[in-house]
Design a protein around this motif. Structure first.
Motif, mmCIF file in Angstrom:
data_model
loop_
_atom_site.group_PDB
_atom_site.id
_atom_site.type_symbol
_atom_site.label_atom_id
_atom_site.label_comp_id
_atom_site.label_asym_id
_atom_site.label_seq_id
_atom_site.Cartn_x
_atom_site.Cartn_y
_atom_site.Cartn_z
ATOM 1 N N THR A 68 0.843 -1.206 0.000
ATOM 2 C CA THR A 68 0.000 0.000 0.000
ATOM 3 C C THR A 68 0.875 1.251 0.000
ATOM 4 N N LEU A 69 1.934 1.246 0.807
ATOM 5 C CA LEU A 69 2.864 2.385 0.822
ATOM 6 C C LEU A 69 3.555 2.555 -0.530
ATOM 7 N N PHE A 70 3.934 1.444 -1.155
ATOM 8 C CA PHE A 70 4.559 1.524 -2.473
ATOM 9 C C PHE A 70 3.599 2.099 -3.504
ATOM 10 N N PHE A 71 2.335 1.707 -3.433
ATOM 11 C CA PHE A 71 1.352 2.264 -4.367
ATOM 12 C C PHE A 71 1.271 3.779 -4.198
ATOM 13 N N ILE A 72 1.198 4.245 -2.958
ATOM 14 C CA ILE A 72 1.144 5.694 -2.699
ATOM 15 C C ILE A 72 2.425 6.365 -3.177
ATOM 16 N N GLU A 73 3.563 5.769 -2.881
ATOM 17 C CA GLU A 73 4.864 6.310 -3.289
ATOM 18 C C GLU A 73 4.948 6.480 -4.805
ATOM 19 N N PHE A 74 4.621 5.435 -5.555
ATOM 20 C CA PHE A 74 4.705 5.513 -7.011
ATOM 21 C C PHE A 74 3.642 6.442 -7.585
ATOM 22 N N LEU A 75 2.486 6.510 -6.966
ATOM 23 C CA LEU A 75 1.452 7.441 -7.421
ATOM 24 C C LEU A 75 1.950 8.883 -7.294
ATOM 25 N N VAL A 76 2.579 9.192 -6.170
ATOM 26 C CA VAL A 76 3.138 10.547 -5.983
ATOM 27 C C VAL A 76 4.218 10.807 -7.019
ATOM 28 N N ARG A 77 5.100 9.853 -7.237
ATOM 29 C CA ARG A 77 6.186 10.040 -8.220
ATOM 30 C C ARG A 77 5.639 10.295 -9.622
ATOM 31 N N VAL A 78 4.643 9.523 -10.023
ATOM 32 C CA VAL A 78 4.113 9.649 -11.379
ATOM 33 C C VAL A 78 3.303 10.930 -11.559
ATOM 34 N N LEU A 114 5.294 1.974 -14.640
ATOM 35 C CA LEU A 114 5.306 0.510 -14.593
ATOM 36 C C LEU A 114 5.333 0.036 -13.136
ATOM 37 N N GLY A 115 6.118 0.716 -12.298
ATOM 38 C CA GLY A 115 6.155 0.400 -10.877
ATOM 39 C C GLY A 115 4.814 0.614 -10.215
ATOM 40 N N LEU A 116 4.117 1.670 -10.634
ATOM 41 C CA LEU A 116 2.787 1.961 -10.092
ATOM 42 C C LEU A 116 1.813 0.826 -10.406
ATOM 43 N N VAL A 117 1.865 0.310 -11.629
ATOM 44 C CA VAL A 117 0.987 -0.796 -12.023
ATOM 45 C C VAL A 117 1.289 -2.036 -11.171
ATOM 46 N N MET A 118 2.582 -2.339 -10.999
ATOM 47 C CA MET A 118 2.944 -3.515 -10.193
ATOM 48 C C MET A 118 2.584 -3.318 -8.722
ATOM 49 N N ALA A 119 2.795 -2.108 -8.203
ATOM 50 C CA ALA A 119 2.449 -1.828 -6.797
ATOM 51 C C ALA A 119 0.939 -1.916 -6.591
ATOM 52 N N PHE A 120 0.166 -1.411 -7.558
ATOM 53 C CA PHE A 120 -1.295 -1.491 -7.464
ATOM 54 C C PHE A 120 -1.737 -2.954 -7.463
ATOM 55 N N ALA A 121 -1.161 -3.748 -8.378
ATOM 56 C CA ALA A 121 -1.512 -5.171 -8.447
ATOM 57 C C ALA A 121 -1.172 -5.874 -7.137
ATOM 58 N N MET A 122 0.013 -5.600 -6.611
ATOM 59 C CA MET A 122 0.428 -6.242 -5.355
ATOM 60 C C MET A 122 -0.434 -5.783 -4.182
ATOM 61 N N MET A 123 -0.806 -4.511 -4.166
ATOM 62 C CA MET A 123 -1.660 -4.007 -3.092
ATOM 63 C C MET A 123 -3.013 -4.734 -3.107
ATOM 64 N N ILE A 124 -3.600 -4.861 -4.287
ATOM 65 C CA ILE A 124 -4.888 -5.554 -4.414
ATOM 66 C C ILE A 124 -4.729 -7.031 -4.045
ATOM 67 N N ILE A 125 -3.711 -7.672 -4.576
ATOM 68 C CA ILE A 125 -3.508 -9.105 -4.349
ATOM 69 C C ILE A 125 -3.273 -9.404 -2.872
ATOM 70 N N THR A 126 -2.338 -8.671 -2.253
ATOM 71 C CA THR A 126 -1.986 -8.981 -0.865
ATOM 72 C C THR A 126 -3.099 -8.607 0.106
ATOM 73 N N ASN A 127 -3.804 -7.513 -0.160
ATOM 74 C CA ASN A 127 -4.881 -7.103 0.739
ATOM 75 C C ASN A 127 -6.174 -7.871 0.499
ATOM 76 N N SER A 128 -6.241 -8.636 -0.582
ATOM 77 C CA SER A 128 -7.402 -9.498 -0.852
ATOM 78 C C SER A 128 -7.197 -10.900 -0.296
#
Length: 194
Positions: A68-78, A114-128
């Motif tokens: 979740t933190l990585f998703f936020i981090e990459f979202l801010v970067r992009v 690309l990192g944002l896409v992977m972080a989003f996928a991992m956030m959804i997968i791990t939190n599901s």
């Protein structure tokens, strides 16, 4: 060579100022490669620790938080730029004694997308609650990509961006496009004699 930023095209990245051969003032969006690599190292360490907890101890809360933190981090970067990244603020002191090594913002943005896409996928997968090969594979891929950037200075997303530009499938940043190890170079790269 940097170009003039206009009102219609806001500058993405930190401003690098220069002059054209004709003496025209120029501006380009860049990021400090040393800070980017330090940030990759910090995120790699966090991701690896969370992975170890999940894979070996079967404790999943750290990986849920980290993804979740990585998703936020990459979202801010992009969206806003690396200069606003929470991790960048944490690693600035690590690189404060080094002269900046400027890298173009556009290829980094592509890589972080690309990192944002992977972080989003991992956030959804791990939190599901999904476990097994899928999150393991994505997590190991992410850790490998962060290791390549932090340790070897190889930005795989920048390499991919350079490939797409050379093929004519993406546009080169008209302002200033310099990436580590010549990943953004348009002509012949690493040819004979280089």
């Amino acid at each position: 060579m940097p170009h003039s930023a206009t009102a219609s095209t806001p500058l993405y990245g930190q401003a690098l100022y220069g002059q054209s051969p004709e003496g025209t003032p120029l501006t380009a969006g860049v990021f400090n490669e040393h800070e980017v690599r330090a940030a990759a190292g910090v995120t790699m360490a966090l991701g690896t620790a969370a992975f170890v907890f999940a894979y070996f101890a079967k404790v999943y809360l750290p990986i849920q938080v980290v993804t979740t933190l990585f998703f936020i981090e990459f979202l801010v970067r992009v969206v806003a730029g690396f200069q606003y990244s929470p991790v960048r603020w944490a690693v600035r002191w690590m690189t404060r004694r080094r002269e900046p090594e400027w890298a173009s913002a556009k290829p980094k943005r592509f890589a972080w997308s690309l990192g944002l896409v992977m972080a989003f996928a991992m956030m959804i997968i791990t939190n599901s609650g999904i476990r097994g090969t899928l999150p393991l594979t994505i997590c190991l891929l992410c850790i490998t990509l962060m290791w390549l950037e932090s340790v070897l200075g190889m930005c795989v997303g920048c390499e991919l961006h350079g490939f797409l530009v050379r093929r004519g499938w993406a546009k080169k940043d008209p302002a200033y496009e310099v990436c580590a190890h010549g990943a953004c170079t348009i002509g012949t790269r690493r040819g004979a004699g280089s």
